[in-house]
Design an enzyme around this catalytic site. Structure first.
Site: not given
Ligand SMILES: NC(=O)c1ccc[n+]([C@@H]2O[C@H](COP(=O)([O-])OP(=O)(O)OC[C@H]3O[C@@H](n4cnc5c(N)ncnc54)[C@H](OP(=O)(O)O)[C@@H]3O)[C@@H](O)[C@H]2O)c1
Length: 278
Positions: A135, A148
């Site tokens: 990130s 985070y």
């Molecule tokens: N959105 C942003 O602005 C952003 C920016 C930079 C980086 N990121 C990174 O991108 C990645 C994905 O995030 P996202 O934004 O797409 O969020 P999201 O829609 O909340 O997706 C998170 C995913 O991780 C899964 N997860 C959570 N806890 C878990 C566990 N214990 N074991 C296996 N899976 C688990 C969730 O599954 P469930 O549905 O089962 O909970 C979901 O599929 C993360 O690493 C986040 O830090 C996001």
């Protein structure tokens, strides 16, 4: 899994970046195993062509081992692992229960270690690639997002060490650093704003938290933008070590070259503005 397609495992494929990437890669020539944690998400992924859902909770060793044996038994070469599963814990560090910090690291760092270590034998065999979803919080630490940011800074260090170790195996590791992306992660953050604890930090944390959620949802990139870069990282002969993904990278370049005290002054100015509007 389909014969000529390279196979990729994506953790956290139920929503957001993981889901978009499962769809993007499967449309662009890969076979995908998409990690999910519940039946509803499993059933949804079953319907996506060239995507096979697989139960995988990065905090539960047994689910990782079961997923590993399942994939190994298919005799499919595993070419790539996208460590995407992540959660975001936030709040003033001085009000934070240690449990929150543990949960944050259990998923965003220890979970990645568990999964990567388990699937390493398959990835080594294929001289495959590991993609880490970090990130902008992996190099810029904002106030009230301490857990985070700490987890993503830790992931950056972990990944730099691992990438250098993997030179011995002729394998590549790529870090992806998205800025704001419009995914369900922002809605999940709303709960954190409802915390009971009151302290000198509370009004500032609340204001900045609300602002971040609003911006993430309204101005965040489409997760597909991240998927495209992940595709590049998996397919380019010589991918970059890090891909920063944001509409404009000027702010980030400034943060990297400005003296840190100046950045602190900008944060201080932001606090003053909040104070004036309380
Ligand atoms: N959105 C942003 O602005 C952003 C920016 C930079 C980086 N990121 C990174 O991108 C990645 C994905 O995030 P996202 O934004 O797409 O969020 P999201 O829609 O909340 O997706 C998170 C995913 O991780 C899964 N997860 C959570 N806890 C878990 C566990 N214990 N074991 C296996 N899976 C688990 C969730 O599954 P469930 O549905 O089962 O909970 C979901 O599929 C993360 O690493 C986040 O830090 C996001």
């Amino acid at each position: 899994m389909n014969g000529n397609r390279k196979t990729i495992l994506i953790t956290g494929a139920s929503s957001g970046i993981g889901r978009a990437t499962a769809e993007y890669l499967s449309h662009h020539g890969f076979s995908v195993y998409g990690g999910v944690r519940d039946e509803k998400d499993f059933q949804e992924l079953v319907n996506v062509p060239n995507v096979s859902p697989i139960y995988l909770d990065v905090t539960i060793e047994k689910t990782i081992q079961d997923a590993f044996h399942h994939i190994k038994e298919q005799n499919t070469e595993l070419y790539g692992l996208v460590n995407n599963a992540g959660i975001a814990r936030a709040g003033p560090l001085m009000d934070l229960p240690i449990q929150d910090l543990r949960e944050q690291f259990e998923v965003n760092l220890f979970g990645i270690h568990r999964v990567t270590k388990s699937f390493f034998p398959l990835l080594k065999k294929s001289k495959g690639r590991i993609i880490m979803i970090s990130s902008d919080s992996g190099f810029f630490a904002t106030p009230f997002f301490g857990p985070y940011c700490a987890s993503k800074f830790a992931l950056e260090g972990y990944s730099d060490s691992l990438r250098r170790e993997l030179l011995l195996c002729d394998m590549k590791l790529v870090l992806i650093q998205p800025g704001r992306v419009a995914t369900p992660i922002w809605d999940k953050g709303k709960e954190l704003l409802k915390r009971e604890i009151q302290s000198i930090f509370t009004p500032y944390a609340k204001k900045l938290g609300e602002y971040a959620i609003e911006k993430g949802k309204s101005e965040g990139l489409n997760p597909k933008e991240v998927s495209r870069v992940i595709y590049k990282a998996l397919t380019k002969k010589n991918p970059k070590l890090r891909y920063l993904i944001a509409p404009s990278t000027l702010k980030y370049r400034l943060i990297k070259i400005l003296p840190e005290r100046w950045v602190d002054k900008l944060v201080s100015k932001e606090f003053k503005e909040i104070e004036e509007n309380l």
